[in-house]
Design a protein around this motif. Structure first.
Motif, mmCIF file in Angstrom:
data_model
loop_
_atom_site.group_PDB
_atom_site.id
_atom_site.type_symbol
_atom_site.label_atom_id
_atom_site.label_comp_id
_atom_site.label_asym_id
_atom_site.label_seq_id
_atom_site.Cartn_x
_atom_site.Cartn_y
_atom_site.Cartn_z
ATOM 1 N N PRO A 355 -26.410 16.752 -3.952
ATOM 2 C CA PRO A 355 -27.294 17.775 -4.534
ATOM 3 C C PRO A 355 -28.654 17.818 -3.854
ATOM 4 O O PRO A 355 -29.114 16.805 -3.324
ATOM 5 N N ALA A 447 -22.874 1.509 -11.178
ATOM 6 C CA ALA A 447 -23.635 2.751 -11.117
ATOM 7 C C ALA A 447 -25.074 2.417 -11.444
ATOM 8 O O ALA A 447 -25.339 1.643 -12.354
ATOM 9 N N ARG A 448 -25.994 2.952 -10.668
ATOM 10 C CA ARG A 448 -27.410 2.701 -10.919
ATOM 11 C C ARG A 448 -28.112 4.024 -11.050
ATOM 12 O O ARG A 448 -27.802 4.979 -10.343
ATOM 13 N N GLN A 449 -29.062 4.082 -11.973
ATOM 14 C CA GLN A 449 -29.798 5.316 -12.157
ATOM 15 C C GLN A 449 -31.212 4.965 -12.562
ATOM 16 O O GLN A 449 -31.432 4.403 -13.635
ATOM 17 N N ARG A 454 -32.453 9.996 -13.276
ATOM 18 C CA ARG A 454 -31.903 10.522 -14.520
ATOM 19 C C ARG A 454 -32.431 11.930 -14.768
ATOM 20 O O ARG A 454 -31.708 12.811 -15.196
ATOM 21 N N ARG A 456 -33.169 14.100 -12.695
ATOM 22 C CA ARG A 456 -32.586 15.089 -11.778
ATOM 23 C C ARG A 456 -31.070 15.029 -11.763
ATOM 24 O O ARG A 456 -30.429 15.659 -10.919
ATOM 25 N N GLY A 457 -30.494 14.250 -12.649
ATOM 26 C CA GLY A 457 -29.039 14.190 -12.746
ATOM 27 C C GLY A 457 -28.377 13.550 -11.539
ATOM 28 O O GLY A 457 -27.288 13.933 -11.140
ATOM 29 N N LEU A 459 -27.356 9.829 -9.277
ATOM 30 C CA LEU A 459 -26.789 8.522 -9.581
ATOM 31 C C LEU A 459 -26.486 7.845 -8.249
ATOM 32 O O LEU A 459 -26.111 8.510 -7.296
ATOM 33 N N GLU A 479 -24.547 13.303 -10.883
ATOM 34 C CA GLU A 479 -23.998 12.361 -11.855
ATOM 35 C C GLU A 479 -22.512 12.635 -12.153
ATOM 36 O O GLU A 479 -21.672 11.761 -11.975
ATOM 37 N N SER A 480 -22.213 13.871 -12.560
ATOM 38 C CA SER A 480 -20.819 14.192 -12.902
ATOM 39 C C SER A 480 -19.918 14.074 -11.693
ATOM 40 O O SER A 480 -18.839 13.487 -11.737
ATOM 41 N N GLU A 481 -20.405 14.638 -10.584
ATOM 42 C CA GLU A 481 -19.603 14.649 -9.365
ATOM 43 C C GLU A 481 -19.306 13.227 -8.911
ATOM 44 O O GLU A 481 -18.185 12.904 -8.533
ATOM 45 N N LEU A 483 -19.256 10.453 -10.702
ATOM 46 C CA LEU A 483 -18.338 9.734 -11.587
ATOM 47 C C LEU A 483 -16.915 10.250 -11.419
ATOM 48 O O LEU A 483 -15.954 9.476 -11.476
ATOM 49 N N THR A 484 -16.787 11.560 -11.202
ATOM 50 C CA THR A 484 -15.457 12.107 -10.921
ATOM 51 C C THR A 484 -14.894 11.478 -9.653
ATOM 52 O O THR A 484 -13.729 11.078 -9.597
ATOM 53 N N HIS B 10 -32.069 21.806 -15.124
ATOM 54 C CA HIS B 10 -32.466 21.708 -13.724
ATOM 55 C C HIS B 10 -33.004 23.043 -13.258
ATOM 56 O O HIS B 10 -32.365 24.065 -13.457
ATOM 57 N N GLY B 14 -29.813 23.612 -6.099
ATOM 58 C CA GLY B 14 -28.961 22.762 -5.267
ATOM 59 C C GLY B 14 -28.293 21.641 -6.039
ATOM 60 O O GLY B 14 -27.356 21.044 -5.559
ATOM 61 N N LEU B 25 -19.985 14.967 -17.037
ATOM 62 C CA LEU B 25 -19.340 13.669 -17.178
ATOM 63 C C LEU B 25 -20.426 12.605 -17.158
ATOM 64 O O LEU B 25 -21.344 12.667 -16.342
ATOM 65 N N GLN B 115 -31.487 1.860 -14.865
ATOM 66 C CA GLN B 115 -30.312 1.566 -15.665
ATOM 67 C C GLN B 115 -29.141 1.242 -14.754
ATOM 68 O O GLN B 115 -28.991 1.845 -13.699
#
Lengths: 501, 184
Positions: A355, A447-449, A454, A456-457, A459, A479-481, A483-484, B10, B14, B25, B115
């Motif tokens: 991203p 996974a670290r964030q 966080r 900006r979503g 990971l 994040e989603s991408e 983890l997928t 957001h 991008g 998820l 985290q």
């Protein structure tokens, strides 16, 4: 293996001669400054009388010590265990299970080669302390080393599986030498050369003489010219040094696949090295492109394998390198051959970008770095003298575009993907690394964030593995991408802990 | 990306990462909190860390009358910064440190600003260790470290009840012994 072979063997007797010659060489080099110092202050005769016996004493002690070591060291290659008994005062008995042996590395320096000897290192590839999982036979006859290598690594069980695609995978192309000077080695050697000149001058008590002579020579020119001359001289020495280093390291380089399911790298001009790597231990490859090499379109191929002997401090030979810097297409070709894939997983087209928020992070880091570099100048300039203020804005003006360019490049280089049995991750600008890791070689995820990620979503995902560096990261993925991707690459690790919102 | 679940929206186009058909998820928090006594254990640690320099500064202030003013100011600063943090941080840690052991994996979450979620599958676990420092023994706690063949893959669970930790080690050891392979 027959039972007749399970008798105790000795190392090669000629080790004493080799040790004496090596020590003699070292002592001679060490004695030189002593002789110069003593004869300068007193007389040459006195120097000969004092230094000579000392040299003889040291060499004699080493000869006796090595002779005792030879007498007290023996090894045995049995059907089930390889054993080594050693130690002059404290006796050590170390044994490795033959079936667990994963590597037999053969190294022969110039001196050993003259005597037809070699240093053999037998390893099990376990992740215990560096010394505990390997046996070192130093030295044995070269033929004996080759015999050990074949015998210990060639097992019928493995042979059946890997019958196909043997032979030479890659050999040296002399034109690759053009990638040698564009490395950190060049300035390092250049700098070291100046240091060496001064050191030698000091031995002869002429350090100040050399410095003032150089200054005298340079005084005739403007400052800029003399600084440039210095840099140019250092660079020339560095380039020549790195070229010579490349020739010594990679002379007659060959990467072969042997019938026993083993990859073997052979190389070296003066010191010959043979590194064998059982394919069972291979968990992937890493294509490494330092900035200089990447600008010329070249990359190096490293193995990601369990239990490769880790590089010791100051040791330049890297046992994990499968191919030196070569054109990118060649690197990808060898990576594909090594992994037995049609197309290399490390090829660029197979990666997905990250991203755009990741770019913002990199640009901010770059600007922050410039700020940290310039801030002290700025503060000192305000407090002390305006000259530093000028220096500060010049620095900022020069550094900012460079840092931002690197940040943009770093963002472009981020990528991840899945190709067949491999998960692939790429990152880095100054040292771009593309790692292809066997999916079944992944033994955990982290996974670290950070709080900034966080918002900006983003990971950072890290695959832990028993091989190589132990962990390989996918930086700043959505994040989603991410983890997928993690779940797809290695099912049922993060899977049970995922939730959809 | 739809800003669901209280996540900030957001403004950056991008960052659209709809890799799974729009649904977001995320990793859920592990089920278990650490033992409540861990708070006391952490308080003891933070108080020791703040207390030591405080005591030194106060003693120096008593011993060196000329510098007393400055030393007391420094002591007050340490106390003002250290005590609230020392009291609040353990409460916070108690909220963020979580762990879970399922039939197939060990799963932990630690940290807030940075985290970190870690998962180690049962089939790859090589060793299970418990550590109990003197303070942990005092509070009846234990730390369990689960390590895999990776040099960087260890999963650590701090502040468990020591009996629970012992049971956990027992359970993990049995499960991993039942799994074949050399876990690399």
């Amino acid at each position: 293996m027959t039972t007749a072979e399970t008798e105790w063997r000795k190392l090669d007797r000629r080790t004493v001669v080799v040790s004496v010659l090596r020590t003699a060489g070292l002592v001679a080099v060490g004695a030189l400054p002593a002789v110069v110092a003593v004869s300068g202050r007193f007389s040459l005769a006195l120097a000969a009388v004092t230094v000579g016996p000392a040299m003889v004493l040291i060499i004699g002690a080493v000869a006796i010590g090595d002779d005792i070591r030879w007498r007290r060291t023996s090894y045995r290659i049995g059907a089930e265990r390889v054993e080594l008994v050693s130690g002059i005062v404290v006796r050590k008995r170390r044994s490795l299970a033959t079936e667990r042996i994963r590597s037999v590395d053969v190294t022969a320096g110039l001196l050993l080669r003259v005597f037809g000897l070699a240093h053999v290192k037998i390893g099990t590839g376990e992740q215990t302390g560096a010394g505990e999982s390997s046996l070192s036979l130093h030295p044995v006859a070269a033929a004996e080393g080759e015999r050990l290598r074949r015998e210990l690594l060639d097992r019928p069980a493995v042979r059946e599986r890997a019958a196909a695609a043997d032979g030479t995978l890659s050999r040296i192309d002399p034109s690759w030498i053009r990638f040698a000077p564009v490395s950190v080695l060049t300035p390092a050697i250049g700098g070291a050369a100046f240091g060496a000149v001064l050191q030698v001058a000091e031995w002869f008590g002429m350090q100040e003489g050399v410095i003032s002579w150089t200054l005298d020579q340079l005084r005739a020119f403007p400052l800029v010219v003399s600084v440039l001359a210095f840099v140019a001289a250092g660079l020339v020495v560095g380039v020549v040094g790195s070229l010579l280093w490349f020739v010594e390291m990679w002379w007659d380089y060959r990467l072969e696949r042997e019938p026993g399911g083993t990859l073997r790298v052979r190389r070296g001009l003066l010191t010959t090295r043979s590194v064998s790597l059982e394919e069972r231990r291979l968990r992937g490859v890493e294509v490494v492109e330092p900035l200089g090499n990447r600008l010329l379109g070249a990359g190096r191929v490293d193995a990601v394998a369990t239990g490769l002997s880790r590089q010791k401090e100051g040791e330049r030979t890297d046992t994990k390198t499968l191919q030196p810097a070569a054109p990118r297409a060649e690197a990808d070709r060898v990576a594909a051959l090594v992994l037995r894939e049609e197309v290399s997983p490390t090829a660029s087209v197979r990666l997905r970008g990250h991203p755009r928020a990741a770019r913002g992070r990199r640009v901010r880091w770059a600007l922050l770095t410039v700020l940290v570099a310039v801030a002290p100048l700025l503060v000192l300039g305000l407090v002390l003298t305006p000259v530093l203020l000028h220096l500060a804005w010049i620095c900022a003006l020069v550094l900012t575009p460079v840092a931002v360019a690197i940040a943009f490049d770093a963002y472009r280089n981020l990528g991840h993907g899945i190709t067949g049995g491999y998960l692939v991750a790429r990152h880095g600008a100054v040292r771009r690394s593309t790692v292809a890791l066997q999916r079944r070689g992944v033994i955990g995820w982290t996974a670290r964030q950070s709080i900034f990620q966080r918002r900006r979503g983003l990971l950072t995902l890290t695959a832990t593995t028993a091989a190589g560096g132990g962990a390989y990261s996918v930086h700043d993925v959505g994040e989603s991408e991410g983890l997928t991707f993690a779940e797809e690459a290695v099912p049922d690790l993060f899977g049970p802990f995922l939730e959809r919102t | 990306m739809p800003a669901t679940g209280g996540r900030p929206a957001h403004d950056d186009p991008g960052s659209d990462d709809s890799g799974n058909g729009g649904a977001v998820l995320r990793l859920r928090p592990p089920v278990n909190r650490v033992d409540p006594r861990a708070k006391r254990w952490w308080w003891t640690q933070t108080l020791a860390i703040t207390g030591a320099p405080l005591v030194v500064l106060v003693v120096l202030a008593l011993a060196l009358p000329p510098a007393r003013g400055w030393l007391l100011v420094a002591a007050a600063a340490v106390a003002a910064a250290g005590l609230p943090l020392g009291i609040l941080l353990p409460l916070w840690w108690y909220r963020v440190h979580r762990w879970e052991v399922t039939d197939s994996a060990v799963y932990t979450r630690t940290g807030y600003f940075w985290q970190e979620w870690r998962v180690a599958p049962m089939s790859r676990i090589q060793t299970v260790d418990t550590q109990r420092g003197p303070l942990e023994q005092l509070f009846g706690l234990a730390t369990v470290t689960v390590s895999t063949a990776s040099a960087k893959g260890a999963v650590t669970i701090q502040g468990l009840d020591h009996q629970l930790a012992a049971d956990l080690v027992q359970q993990l050891t049995e499960t991993t012994q039942a799994t074949p392979g050399d876990a690399t």
